[in-house]
Scaffold this motif. Structure first.
Motif, PDB file in Angstrom:
ATOM      1  N   LYS A   1     -21.751  58.170 106.003  1.00  0.00           N
ATOM      2  CA  LYS A   1     -21.028  58.306 107.272  1.00  0.00           C
ATOM      3  C   LYS A   1     -22.020  58.702 108.358  1.00  0.00           C
TER       4      LYS A   1
ATOM      5  N   ARG B   1     -19.219  62.093  96.780  1.00  0.00           N
ATOM      6  CA  ARG B   1     -20.077  61.009  97.267  1.00  0.00           C
ATOM      7  C   ARG B   1     -21.529  61.174  96.870  1.00  0.00           C
TER       8      ARG B   1
ATOM      9  N   GLY C   1     -21.036  53.297 105.332  1.00  0.00           N
ATOM     10  CA  GLY C   1     -20.496  52.643 104.158  1.00  0.00           C
ATOM     11  C   GLY C   1     -21.534  52.269 103.116  1.00  0.00           C
ATOM     12  N   ASP C   2     -22.798  52.266 103.505  1.00  0.00           N
ATOM     13  CA  ASP C   2     -23.874  51.956 102.565  1.00  0.00           C
ATOM     14  C   ASP C   2     -24.099  53.105 101.590  1.00  0.00           C
TER      15      ASP C   2
ATOM     16  N   ASN D   1     -21.090  55.744 100.271  1.00  0.00           N
ATOM     17  CA  ASN D   1     -20.187  55.702 101.425  1.00  0.00           C
ATOM     18  C   ASN D   1     -20.713  56.575 102.572  1.00  0.00           C
TER      19      ASN D   1
END
Length: 123
Positions: A87, A67, A14-15, A85
Motif C-alpha cells: 500500500k 501481509r 498491490g504488488d 499487497n
C-alpha cells in the motif's frame, strides 16, 4: 559485523516485494533478527522478528498484519521479509537489525543495524 539490506525500490500498490538482509561477522544462528521501517517524518517501528530458534513474530504492526512473512536462511546468512499487497502507506525506509537475544518490537533491543533500504509504493 556487517548488515546489508537489498531488494527495495519503487513498486505499484498491490504488488509484492521481498527484502533481503545479508549478515556477516557473527554466528548467524545465535541471534534473533528483525525488520523495522521508518516512514517519512515518523519514528522507526518494528515490523517483524524471527528468533534464533525460528519463532516468528510478524504481528508487531496492525497495518501490516497478514501481509508480511519473515524468514531466515542459515546457509546464506540472510534474513528475508516478504510483503504482500503493498500500500502507499507502506512507503518507508526498511531496516534489518540483529537482536541481543530472541526478539522484540523495540529498536533499543537490537545491537547491529543496516543502513536501510527505501521502499516506495505508488498508487
Amino acid at each position: 559485523v556487517e548488515v546489508v539490506e537489498s531488494g527495495g525500490g519503487l513498486v505499484q500498490a498491490g504488488d509484492s516485494l521481498r527484502l533481503s538482509c545479508k549478515v556477516s561477522g557473527l554466528n548467524f544462528d545465535s541471534y534473533g533478527m528483525g525488520w523495522f521501517r521508518q516512514p517519512p517524518g515518523k519514528a522507526r517501528e518494528g515490523v517483524a522478528c524471527i528468533s534464533q530458534y525460528g519463532a516468528r513474530y510478524d504481528d508487531y504492526l496492525d497495518a501490516m498484519k497478514g501481509r508480511v512473512n519473515i524468514a531466515r536462511d542459515s546457509a546464506k546468512e540472510t534474513l528475508y521479509l516478504e510483503i504482500d499487497n503493498l500500500k502507499p502507506e507502506d512507503t518507508a525506509k526498511y531496516f534489518c537489525a540483529v537482536a541481543a537475544a530472541g526478539c522484540s518490537r523495540f529498536a533499543n533491543y537490537y545491537t547491529h543495524w543496516g543502513q536501510g533500504i527505501q521502499v516506495t509504493v505508488s498508487s
